[in-house]
Design a protein around this motif. Structure first.
Motif, PDB file in Angstrom:
ATOM      1  N   ILE A  16      27.964  31.898 -46.618  1.00 39.71           N
ATOM      2  CA  ILE A  16      27.395  31.553 -47.933  1.00 39.71           C
ATOM      3  C   ILE A  16      27.494  32.735 -48.899  1.00 39.71           C
ATOM      4  N   ILE A  17      27.013  33.906 -48.468  1.00 39.27           N
ATOM      5  CA  ILE A  17      27.036  35.074 -49.355  1.00 39.27           C
ATOM      6  C   ILE A  17      28.477  35.498 -49.641  1.00 39.27           C
ATOM      7  N   GLY A  18      29.312  35.530 -48.626  1.00 43.13           N
ATOM      8  CA  GLY A  18      30.702  35.933 -48.838  1.00 43.13           C
ATOM      9  C   GLY A  18      31.459  34.992 -49.750  1.00 43.13           C
ATOM     10  N   THR A  19      31.246  33.684 -49.599  1.00 44.84           N
ATOM     11  CA  THR A  19      31.934  32.715 -50.455  1.00 44.84           C
ATOM     12  C   THR A  19      31.501  32.850 -51.908  1.00 44.84           C
ATOM     13  N   LEU A  20      30.202  33.002 -52.141  1.00 41.17           N
ATOM     14  CA  LEU A  20      29.717  33.151 -53.517  1.00 41.17           C
ATOM     15  C   LEU A  20      30.252  34.431 -54.158  1.00 41.17           C
ATOM     16  N   LEU A  21      30.197  35.546 -53.431  1.00 42.43           N
ATOM     17  CA  LEU A  21      30.711  36.798 -53.983  1.00 42.43           C
ATOM     18  C   LEU A  21      32.224  36.733 -54.194  1.00 42.43           C
ATOM     19  N   SER A  22      32.925  36.136 -53.279  1.00 37.62           N
ATOM     20  CA  SER A  22      34.383  36.031 -53.423  1.00 37.62           C
ATOM     21  C   SER A  22      34.747  35.171 -54.624  1.00 37.62           C
ATOM     22  N   LEU A  23      34.040  34.072 -54.825  1.00 40.75           N
ATOM     23  CA  LEU A  23      34.298  33.246 -56.001  1.00 40.75           C
ATOM     24  C   LEU A  23      34.020  34.013 -57.285  1.00 40.75           C
TER      25      LEU A  23
ATOM     26  N   ILE B 298      38.333  39.594 -52.002  1.00 37.48           N
ATOM     27  CA  ILE B 298      39.281  38.973 -52.931  1.00 37.48           C
ATOM     28  C   ILE B 298      40.591  38.745 -52.193  1.00 37.48           C
ATOM     29  N   SER B 299      41.025  37.511 -52.186  1.00 31.28           N
ATOM     30  CA  SER B 299      42.329  37.171 -51.630  1.00 31.28           C
ATOM     31  C   SER B 299      43.340  37.101 -52.769  1.00 31.28           C
ATOM     32  N   ALA B 300      44.450  37.829 -52.614  1.00 31.29           N
ATOM     33  CA  ALA B 300      45.456  37.847 -53.672  1.00 31.29           C
ATOM     34  C   ALA B 300      46.030  36.456 -53.918  1.00 31.29           C
ATOM     35  N   PHE B 301      46.249  35.704 -52.858  1.00 33.05           N
ATOM     36  CA  PHE B 301      46.792  34.351 -53.014  1.00 33.05           C
ATOM     37  C   PHE B 301      45.815  33.464 -53.778  1.00 33.05           C
ATOM     38  N   ASN B 302      44.540  33.500 -53.396  1.00 31.37           N
ATOM     39  CA  ASN B 302      43.548  32.679 -54.096  1.00 31.37           C
ATOM     40  C   ASN B 302      43.401  33.100 -55.549  1.00 31.37           C
TER      41      ASN B 302
ATOM     42  N   ALA C   3      36.432  24.466 -56.315  1.00 32.94           N
ATOM     43  CA  ALA C   3      36.113  23.792 -55.054  1.00 32.94           C
ATOM     44  C   ALA C   3      37.152  24.103 -53.988  1.00 32.94           C
ATOM     45  N   VAL C   4      38.419  24.105 -54.377  1.00 33.76           N
ATOM     46  CA  VAL C   4      39.482  24.411 -53.409  1.00 33.76           C
ATOM     47  C   VAL C   4      39.370  25.844 -52.904  1.00 33.76           C
ATOM     48  N   ILE C   5      39.205  26.793 -53.834  1.00 34.05           N
ATOM     49  CA  ILE C   5      39.126  28.198 -53.441  1.00 34.05           C
ATOM     50  C   ILE C   5      37.858  28.463 -52.628  1.00 34.05           C
ATOM     51  N   ALA C   6      36.754  27.820 -53.006  1.00 32.84           N
ATOM     52  CA  ALA C   6      35.519  27.990 -52.240  1.00 32.84           C
ATOM     53  C   ALA C   6      35.697  27.498 -50.811  1.00 32.84           C
ATOM     54  N   LEU C   7      36.400  26.388 -50.641  1.00 34.54           N
ATOM     55  CA  LEU C   7      36.647  25.883 -49.291  1.00 34.54           C
ATOM     56  C   LEU C   7      37.531  26.842 -48.508  1.00 34.54           C
ATOM     57  N   PHE C   8      38.555  27.396 -49.157  1.00 34.47           N
ATOM     58  CA  PHE C   8      39.410  28.375 -48.478  1.00 34.47           C
ATOM     59  C   PHE C   8      38.602  29.579 -48.008  1.00 34.47           C
ATOM     60  N   TYR C   9      37.775  30.097 -48.889  1.00 38.65           N
ATOM     61  CA  TYR C   9      36.970  31.269 -48.529  1.00 38.65           C
ATOM     62  C   TYR C   9      35.959  30.916 -47.432  1.00 38.65           C
ATOM     63  N   ALA C  10      35.305  29.775 -47.557  1.00 39.35           N
ATOM     64  CA  ALA C  10      34.281  29.398 -46.576  1.00 39.35           C
ATOM     65  C   ALA C  10      34.889  29.235 -45.188  1.00 39.35           C
TER      66      ALA C  10
END
Length: 313
Positions: A105-112, A173-177, A220-227
């Motif tokens: 949860i925390i990682g996905t929110l920060l990554s987004l 941060i993912s470069a692809f995302n 939504a797509v990027i959040a799913l990738f990160y999660a």
């Protein structure tokens, strides 16, 4: 005369039997014959069985009792929840699930947050200094990596060993995302953003009030990738986490199911030990099902946000 006219008229050509399709359309776009439809249904059903059987096998044997496991049955006939009761009473699996949920949860929110802000900043190549140079540096990270040892030394020098931040910051941060999100931002109508600037809106106001609401689909797509990435990650925990009380569920799954460590550490000491196979299957189910539940909710945003932002200037 009517009879003669009917005889003089050429007979209408008989329609050939077979799949019906409109003139000019390729054969695969026509209506298939009943035989072809039956073959397609049989092929899809066979593929579904092949794909679903391993997952159903794991679920069924996670509920199997000792008799069904020792008898070597292909499908268990008697069931018990002893494996789940044992691993949840032991505390290791419950604690690792909470750790993984918090990291996800925390990682996905920060990554987004950081990915979206970086992507939007890199779309403003005229306003942001050295934006193109920053874009080149981001692209370089997709092709060149520092390696395991330099990354480990960096985490150690930052004092992040045995810290949950060691499981979040390296993949923040993912470069692809970021590139996917940047391309989506660049497709937004520039007239809408320019009109907001003319009205006096700041870049932060434009980003929060216009860009993000129009980007629900890509978010939504990027959040799913990160999660999924945070939930399934175990290698970083294997490198940076030595405290077993901070292990995520995937590292527990790797150590006790793949590596074959003693299963007694996972089970409650005051309960009779169920078969090791059922405990392993139960851990696999517990580690897999929560992330599968996310997909239906994310799918709703996929279908809802596909046409969002389709504004013609």
């Amino acid at each position: 005369m009517a009879v003669i006219d009917q005889i003089a008229q050429p007979a209408a050509p008989r329609r050939a039997k077979g799949p019906r399709r409109s003139p000019g359309r390729p054969p695969w776009m026509g209506t298939p014959s009943p035989t072809m439809q039956a073959l397609k249904v049989a092929a899809i059903a066979m593929i579904a069985v092949v794909m679903l059987y391993p997952f159903l096998y794991v679920i069924l044997f996670s509920f199997a009792d000792a008799g069904s496991v020792t008898s070597g049955q292909l499908i268990p006939t008697s069931f018990s929840s002893a494996a789940y009761e044992s691993i949840f009473a032991g505390g290791v699996v419950t604690r690792s699930l909470l750790v993984t949920a918090g990291i996800t949860i925390i990682g996905t929110l920060l990554s987004l947050l950081f990915t979206s802000t970086l992507a939007y900043g890199l779309t403003r190549t005229r306003d942001v200094p050295y934006a193109k140079s920053a874009m080149v540096l981001v692209l370089c990270t997709m092709f060149f990596g520092a390696g395991i040892i330099p990354n480990y030394l960096l985490i150690k020098q930052l004092g992040l060993l045995d810290s949950y931040w060691a499981l979040i910051l390296p993949g923040l941060i993912s470069a692809f995302n970021m590139i996917v999100m940047r391309n989506f931002f660049m497709e937004l109508p520039s007239e809408l953003l320019e009109s907001a600037r003319i009205d006096g809106a700041s870049e932060f106001r434009i980003f929060g009030s216009i860009v993000l609401p129009l980007s629900k689909a890509v978010l939504a797509v990027i959040a799913l990738f990160y999660a999924v990435g945070y939930w399934n990650s175990f290698f970083n925990a294997l490198l940076y986490i030595n405290d077993t009380t901070k292990w995520p569920i995937q590292l527990v799954l790797n150590q006790y199911v793949v590596q074959g460590n003693a299963m007694s550490d996972l089970q409650a000491p005051d309960r009779p030990a169920p078969p090791a196979q059922t405990v392993q299957m139960a851990i696999v189910v517990v580690a897999t099902v929560p992330i599968l539940i996310v997909y239906p909710f994310a799918q709703r945003f996929f279908t809802k946000g596909v046409l969002t932002g389709a504004i013609k200037g």
